[in-house]
Design a protein around this motif. Structure first.
Motif, short mmCIF file in Angstrom:
data_model
loop_
_atom_site.label_atom_id
_atom_site.label_comp_id
_atom_site.label_asym_id
_atom_site.label_seq_id
_atom_site.Cartn_x
_atom_site.Cartn_y
_atom_site.Cartn_z
N ALA A 1 0.83 -1.21 0.00
CA ALA A 1 0.00 0.00 0.00
C ALA A 1 0.86 1.25 0.00
O ALA A 1 0.56 2.23 -0.70
N ALA A 2 1.94 1.24 0.78
CA ALA A 2 2.83 2.41 0.84
C ALA A 2 3.45 2.69 -0.52
O ALA A 2 3.48 3.83 -0.98
N ARG A 3 3.90 1.64 -1.19
CA ARG A 3 4.48 1.83 -2.53
C ARG A 3 3.46 2.40 -3.49
O ARG A 3 3.74 3.28 -4.28
N ALA A 4 2.21 1.88 -3.40
CA ALA A 4 1.16 2.34 -4.29
C ALA A 4 0.85 3.82 -4.07
O ALA A 4 0.64 4.57 -5.03
N LEU B 1 12.07 0.36 -4.65
CA LEU B 1 12.21 0.13 -3.21
C LEU B 1 13.46 -0.69 -2.92
O LEU B 1 14.18 -0.40 -1.97
N ALA B 2 13.74 -1.68 -3.75
CA ALA B 2 14.94 -2.48 -3.55
C ALA B 2 16.18 -1.60 -3.61
O ALA B 2 17.09 -1.72 -2.77
N ALA C 1 10.38 8.68 1.58
CA ALA C 1 9.68 9.06 0.36
C ALA C 1 8.32 9.71 0.66
O ALA C 1 7.60 10.08 -0.27
N GLY C 2 7.96 9.83 1.95
CA GLY C 2 6.74 10.55 2.30
C GLY C 2 5.60 9.73 2.86
O GLY C 2 4.48 10.23 3.00
N GLY D 1 -2.19 0.63 8.96
CA GLY D 1 -2.33 1.19 7.64
C GLY D 1 -1.18 2.11 7.28
O GLY D 1 -0.16 2.14 7.97
N VAL D 2 -1.36 2.85 6.20
CA VAL D 2 -0.38 3.83 5.74
C VAL D 2 -1.11 5.05 5.23
O VAL D 2 -2.27 4.99 4.86
#
Length: 78
Positions: A8-11, A20-21, A56-57, A69-70
């Protein structure tokens, strides 16, 4: 951080698994395996992934009765 929170955070910020890697300085397979719950990844890897997402926020919301959650971090103006 749970695998679902990581996805979810990446999305939220439009970050790919390879992004991310790179940001967490781990191999892509670590990110993929963690998010797909294929294996347990090290605590160090989880911390570095979370730190990269926070940088990244992203803000992580811990379990508080409403579920973990995020969300995007609110920008502050000072």
């Amino acid at each position: 951080m749970t695998p679902a929170q990581c996805r979810a955070a990446r999305a939220l910020i439009g970050m790919t698994q390879p992004d991310l890697a790179k940001a967490a300085e781990f191999g892509l397979s670590t990110i993929v395996d963690f998010e797909r719950e294929r294996r347990v990844v090290s605590t160090v890897a989880q911390v570095r992934m979370r730190e990269a997402l926070e940088s990244a926020g992203v803000e992580f919301i811990e379990e508080n009765g409403g579920g973990a959650g995020v969300r995007l971090r609110k920008e502050t103006t000072e």
